[in-house]
Motif scaffolding. Structure first.
Motif, mmCIF file in Angstrom:
data_model
loop_
_atom_site.group_PDB
_atom_site.id
_atom_site.type_symbol
_atom_site.label_atom_id
_atom_site.label_comp_id
_atom_site.label_asym_id
_atom_site.label_seq_id
_atom_site.Cartn_x
_atom_site.Cartn_y
_atom_site.Cartn_z
ATOM 1 N N ILE A 87 0.577 -0.908 -0.037
ATOM 2 C CA ILE A 87 0.234 0.211 -0.169
ATOM 3 C C ILE A 87 0.883 0.958 0.212
ATOM 4 N N ASP A 88 0.681 2.168 -0.787
ATOM 5 C CA ASP A 88 1.259 3.250 -0.705
ATOM 6 C C ASP A 88 0.879 4.155 -0.140
ATOM 7 N N ASP A 89 1.455 5.551 -0.518
ATOM 8 C CA ASP A 89 1.491 6.675 0.852
ATOM 9 C C ASP A 89 -0.031 7.763 0.311
ATOM 10 N N LYS A 90 -0.731 6.804 -0.622
ATOM 11 C CA LYS A 90 -2.229 7.740 -1.305
ATOM 12 C C LYS A 90 -3.179 6.379 -0.680
ATOM 13 N N GLY A 91 -3.097 5.334 -0.507
ATOM 14 C CA GLY A 91 -3.473 4.573 0.119
ATOM 15 C C GLY A 91 -3.832 3.625 -1.391
ATOM 16 N N ALA A 92 -2.992 3.395 -1.852
ATOM 17 C CA ALA A 92 -3.384 2.792 -3.905
ATOM 18 C C ALA A 92 -3.050 1.212 -3.143
ATOM 19 N N MET A 93 -3.389 0.384 -3.384
ATOM 20 C CA MET A 93 -2.839 -0.791 -3.610
ATOM 21 C C MET A 93 -2.008 -1.637 -4.871
ATOM 22 N N ARG A 94 -1.200 -1.945 -4.639
ATOM 23 C CA ARG A 94 -0.372 -2.526 -6.063
ATOM 24 C C ARG A 94 -0.187 -4.222 -5.475
ATOM 25 N N THR A 95 -0.007 -4.923 -6.262
ATOM 26 C CA THR A 95 0.074 -6.674 -6.451
ATOM 27 C C THR A 95 1.812 -6.418 -6.121
ATOM 28 N N LEU A 96 2.439 -7.204 -5.772
ATOM 29 C CA LEU A 96 3.766 -7.405 -5.667
ATOM 30 C C LEU A 96 3.923 -8.899 -6.374
ATOM 31 N N ARG A 97 3.348 -9.879 -6.172
ATOM 32 C CA ARG A 97 3.294 -10.918 -6.608
ATOM 33 C C ARG A 97 1.921 -11.849 -6.069
ATOM 34 N N GLU A 98 1.612 -12.777 -7.593
ATOM 35 C CA GLU A 98 0.289 -12.923 -7.171
ATOM 36 C C GLU A 98 0.535 -14.364 -6.652
ATOM 37 N N GLY A 99 -0.701 -14.567 -6.105
ATOM 38 C CA GLY A 99 -0.993 -16.170 -4.912
ATOM 39 C C GLY A 99 -2.627 -16.810 -5.490
ATOM 40 N N HIS A 100 -2.327 -17.656 -4.837
ATOM 41 C CA HIS A 100 -3.339 -19.089 -5.040
ATOM 42 C C HIS A 100 -3.832 -19.366 -4.143
ATOM 43 N N ASN A 101 -3.842 -19.456 -2.711
ATOM 44 C CA ASN A 101 -4.364 -19.917 -1.788
ATOM 45 C C ASN A 101 -5.536 -19.010 -1.396
ATOM 46 N N GLY A 102 -6.064 -17.959 -1.675
ATOM 47 C CA GLY A 102 -6.303 -17.233 -0.972
ATOM 48 C C GLY A 102 -6.280 -16.169 0.299
ATOM 49 N N PHE A 103 -4.967 -16.328 0.701
ATOM 50 C CA PHE A 103 -4.608 -14.964 1.814
ATOM 51 C C PHE A 103 -4.109 -13.341 1.442
ATOM 52 N N THR A 104 -4.210 -12.726 1.300
ATOM 53 C CA THR A 104 -3.569 -11.244 1.493
ATOM 54 C C THR A 104 -2.439 -11.113 2.185
ATOM 55 N N CYS A 105 -1.147 -10.731 1.613
ATOM 56 C CA CYS A 105 -0.179 -10.549 3.010
ATOM 57 C C CYS A 105 -0.013 -9.199 2.528
ATOM 58 N N MET A 106 0.859 -8.834 3.286
ATOM 59 C CA MET A 106 0.787 -6.984 3.075
ATOM 60 C C MET A 106 2.101 -6.919 4.277
ATOM 61 N N PRO A 107 3.141 -5.734 3.738
ATOM 62 C CA PRO A 107 4.716 -5.206 4.286
ATOM 63 C C PRO A 107 4.086 -5.190 5.679
ATOM 64 N N ASP A 108 5.647 -4.511 6.589
ATOM 65 C CA ASP A 108 5.229 -4.138 7.728
ATOM 66 C C ASP A 108 5.417 -2.947 7.380
ATOM 67 N N ASN A 109 4.585 -1.574 8.308
ATOM 68 C CA ASN A 109 4.598 -0.373 7.654
ATOM 69 C C ASN A 109 5.736 0.310 8.513
ATOM 70 N N PRO A 110 6.659 1.177 7.748
ATOM 71 C CA PRO A 110 7.718 1.702 8.163
ATOM 72 C C PRO A 110 7.366 3.435 9.518
ATOM 73 N N THR A 111 6.060 3.425 9.256
ATOM 74 C CA THR A 111 5.727 4.404 10.115
ATOM 75 C C THR A 111 4.418 3.955 11.109
ATOM 76 N N THR A 112 4.579 2.859 11.883
ATOM 77 C CA THR A 112 3.953 2.913 12.846
ATOM 78 C C THR A 112 4.919 1.990 14.209
ATOM 79 N N PRO A 113 4.765 1.843 15.070
ATOM 80 C CA PRO A 113 5.501 1.788 16.212
ATOM 81 C C PRO A 113 7.151 0.109 16.001
ATOM 82 N N GLY A 114 5.477 -1.140 15.787
ATOM 83 C CA GLY A 114 6.541 -1.997 15.907
ATOM 84 C C GLY A 114 6.087 -2.993 14.597
ATOM 85 N N PRO A 115 6.623 -3.360 14.383
ATOM 86 C CA PRO A 115 6.503 -4.760 13.110
ATOM 87 C C PRO A 115 4.903 -5.077 13.339
ATOM 88 N N ASP A 116 4.258 -5.262 11.946
ATOM 89 C CA ASP A 116 2.895 -5.056 11.510
ATOM 90 C C ASP A 116 2.361 -5.753 10.034
#
Length: 191
Positions: free
Chosen positions: A60-89
């Protein structure tokens, strides 16, 4: 409809969810944008390896737009840590949890009959345990700090009634967050 436009409402929802950060003094310093490989690596820490391996990875970019980095096929969607928050998320959600998150952010009734699962195995951001829309701690909103956990969303009231649902819970044990709201969910700590 493109993947990005289909996920646009969710992107804003999840951006807010991931961006819920307390006072600035606890926030991480702004980091340089990570490479897509680093984002994928971060996102994959959210869930068990077998789940993350076949999950769709989005950023998710700083404007809230979502970009697919890698297609998957198990029904789950994962997102990386947000560097602006206090802990790993980094987080990983199944499709029912994505629907639940859309409803939460849209202040709509969550879907019924669809139990969802979210993984946050690298930790989690501090949040209010009583106010689904709080963005900073106050004396009244029972701010809690969470470590690695999974969340069960969309279950019937009778399921949540079996677990502690105090405003100031013991976060080392399963407890209901946002109890009494349409967005209550079970927080289950994992080590």
């Amino acid at each position: 409809m493109t993947r990005q436009s289909r996920f646009a409402p969710l992107a804003a929802a999840l951006a807010l969810f991931v961006l819920q950060a307390p006072a600035a003094e606890k926030m991480k310093p702004a980091a340089a944008p990570a490479s897509d490989a680093k984002r994928i690596e971060s996102a994959m820490t959210a869930a068990p390896a077998k789940v993350a391996h076949d999950a769709t990875i989005v950023a998710i970019d700083d404007k809230g737009a979502m970009r697919t980095l890698r297609e998957g096929h198990n029904g789950f969607t994962c997102m990386p840590d947000n560097p602006t928050t206090p802990g790993p998320d980094p987080m990983c959600l199944d499709s029912a949890a994505m629907d639940w998150a859309k409803a939460w952010m849209g202040k709509q009734a969550p879907p019924t009959g669809k139990i969802g699962l979210m993984y946050m195995l690298s930790g989690g951001t501090d949040a209010s345990n009583t106010d689904p829309y709080a963005t900073a701690p106050t004396q009244a909103n029972h701010w809690v700090e969470t470590g690695p956990h999974v969340m069960i969303v969309g279950a019937d009231q009778s399921f949540y009634a079996m677990y502690p649902h105090e405003a100031s819970p013991d976060t080392a044990m399963p407890y209901v967050m946002w109890a009494g709201t349409p967005y209550q969910h079970l927080m289950v700590p994992v080590k």
